[in-house]
Design an enzyme around this catalytic site. Structure first.
Site, PDB file in Angstrom:
ATOM      1  N   TYR A 144       0.853  -1.197   0.000  1.00 26.84           N
ATOM      2  CA  TYR A 144       0.000   0.000   0.000  1.00 26.84           C
ATOM      3  C   TYR A 144       0.893   1.253   0.000  1.00 26.84           C
ATOM      4  O   TYR A 144       0.742   2.146  -0.838  1.00 26.84           O
ATOM      5  CB  TYR A 144      -0.925  -0.046   1.222  1.00 26.84           C
ATOM      6  CG  TYR A 144      -1.503   1.284   1.630  1.00 26.84           C
ATOM      7  CD1 TYR A 144      -2.586   1.833   0.955  1.00 26.84           C
ATOM      8  CD2 TYR A 144      -0.968   2.004   2.709  1.00 26.84           C
ATOM      9  CE1 TYR A 144      -3.123   3.054   1.341  1.00 26.84           C
ATOM     10  CE2 TYR A 144      -1.494   3.212   3.101  1.00 26.84           C
ATOM     11  CZ  TYR A 144      -2.573   3.741   2.415  1.00 26.84           C
ATOM     12  OH  TYR A 144      -3.085   4.955   2.797  1.00 26.84           O
ATOM     13  N   LYS A 148       1.604   4.325  -2.590  1.00 28.57           N
ATOM     14  CA  LYS A 148       1.359   5.727  -2.210  1.00 28.57           C
ATOM     15  C   LYS A 148       2.571   6.581  -2.597  1.00 28.57           C
ATOM     16  O   LYS A 148       2.428   7.742  -2.969  1.00 28.57           O
ATOM     17  CB  LYS A 148       1.083   5.862  -0.699  1.00 28.57           C
ATOM     18  CG  LYS A 148      -0.216   5.282  -0.205  1.00 28.57           C
ATOM     19  CD  LYS A 148      -1.469   5.928  -0.772  1.00 28.57           C
ATOM     20  CE  LYS A 148      -1.808   7.279  -0.205  1.00 28.57           C
ATOM     21  NZ  LYS A 148      -3.091   7.820  -0.769  1.00 28.57           N
TER      22      LYS A 148
END
Ligand SMILES: NC(=O)C1=CN([C@@H]2O[C@H](COP(=O)(O)OP(=O)(O)OC[C@H]3O[C@@H](n4cnc5c(N)ncnc54)[C@H](OP(=O)(O)O)[C@@H]3O)[C@@H](O)[C@H]2O)C=CC1
Ligand SMILES: CC(C)=CCC[C@@H](C)[C@H]1CC[C@H]2C3=C(CC[C@]12C)[C@@]1(C)CCC(=O)C[C@@H]1CC3
Length: 345
Positions: A144, A148
């Site tokens: 994740y 990002k």
């Protein structure tokens, strides 16, 4: 009295406006006289004055029809970190964000505010008062966060004063508040399963938890300061409560506020981290046979047992940011907003 810095004829689109942060942002923008549309893969309760566009942000045509006459875009959509789905993170946060940028440029959007994350510089080791000048994590704590990082780079690199497409990234940390579907529910669930008895490490590690309204305030300020001649263009900004708190004190205040006992017994950090690593590898190995999701992942143990707090001096200097809700008040409002999660409810 709220001062209105912008005329009400500004039309904006909030991508991810049905989510936790997005919905709070939509409410604030309406309050400030903006004309607001939402683009999201899912819809929650309708707001009377908001136009809703249902769609996947990877779909350029769907985006283009939502972007008609829009001059300002907030992009705060992302798959939840807990979904733990590498392909989905890459598709939405990287390819999807590229699509959003292309669609914005084609539609003549002038400004884009991305919700990034302070964790883009976090590698599971202490960060004390970290500034935006810290390099991106070479070994991010999970997929994740890896996506990002890519997402933030894409958005900041797309900033182009010449063509009039201006971008900025907000890096919040540990967002909490009413209607948060993650932090408080995970915490209460862990407590209900009797797993919130232990403090990982000596319990003195400081962390930023940021009340959602302060994160919203940072987004609105960034959008309103984003002009071709301003220093905000193409930069990232930490937005926190500017009141680092011991991770375990924060958890205890929420738990006690909801009627659960605070964690009491200490476990050595390296022991728990090693155990979490072992469990994680076991889960990976056994995945074809059985699927189980350990509560104590190495990433969560690192989040719970290290210092990670950030300076928001850059946001203070460039956009006049100061938190609008204190940590104490934020915790009080949060606890009051979850009557259904109270012990025994
Ligand atoms: N919460 C936190 O502590 C922090 C959050 N952030 C960032 O803030 C942003 C908002 O987070 P938060 O409000 O907590 O998250 P939420 O999951 O509550 O909101 C995200 C919204 O985006 C939607 N969405 C997901 N994928 C797509 C897609 N392909 N197309 C359109 N919409 C989509 C989600 O729908 P669905 O629910 O169906 O997936 C959801 O409505 C995210 O970018 C996150 O990375 C940064 C730091 C900390
Ligand atoms: C500061 C920050 C980045 C917060 C993000 C939110 C979540 C990652 C946390 C919300 C609840 C937390 C939590 C734990 C780890 C971090 C969270 C998931 C534990 C699993 C840590 C180990 C425990 O003893 C139980 C904790 C439950 C709550």
């Amino acid at each position: 009295m709220t001062t209105r810095l912008r005329p009400s004829n500004k039309r904006c689109l909030v991508i991810g406006g049905s989510g936790f942060l997005g919905r709070h942002l939509v409410e604030k923008l309406l309050d400030r006289g903006y004309s607001v549309s939402v683009f999201d893969i899912c819809q929650n309760d309708e707001l009377p004055s908001v136009t809703f566009h249902q769609g996947d942000l990877c779909d350029k045509q769907a985006l283009l029809s939502a972007l008609k006459d829009v001059s300002l875009v907030f992009h705060c959509a992302s798959p939840a970190p807990a979904s733990d789905n590498r392909e989905l993170f890459e598709r939405v946060n990287i390819q999807g964000t590229s699509t959003v940028i292309q669609a914005c440029k084609e539609a003549g959007v002038q400004k884009m505010v991305l919700t990034s994350s302070a964790s883009v510089v976090f590698e599971g080791k202490d960060i004390k008062n970290g500034k935006e000048s810290l390099p991106y994590a070479k070994k991010p704590i999970d997929y994740y966060t890896q996506t990002k990082i890519m997402q933030e780079k894409l958005v900041l690199e797309a900033c182009d004063r010449e063509s009039g497409f201006l971008t900025v990234a907000i890096r919040p940390h540990g967002i909490f508040g009413p209607r948060d579907p993650q932090l408080v529910p995970i915490l209460v669930d862990t407590a209900c399963r009797g797993k919130m008895k232990f403090i990982i490490g000596d319990g003195t590690n400081l962390v930023d938890f940021t009340f959602v309204e302060n994160v919203v305030h940072g987004h609105v300020l960034a959008a309103e300061r984003l002009k071709a001649d301003s220093s905000v263009c193409g930069k990232a900004y930490h937005i926190t409560n500017d009141e680092p708190i011991r991770f375990w004190d924060f958890m205890s205040e929420i738990l006690v506020g909801l009627g659960y006992p605070a964690p009491r017994y200490h476990l050595p950090y390296l022991f728990v981290y090693g155990l979490a690593l072992l469990l994680w590898m076991l889960a990976l190995l056994l995945r074809p046979l059985i699927s189980f999701k350990p509560t104590f992942t190495p990433m969560r143990v690192a989040l719970a047992g290290t210092h990670h707090y950030y300076s928001c001096d850059r946001a203070k200097d460039d956009m006049g940011y100061t938190p609008v809700v204190s940590l104490k008040e934020g915790i009080k409002r949060t606890v009051e907003s979850y009557p259904h999660l109270r012990r025994g409810a």
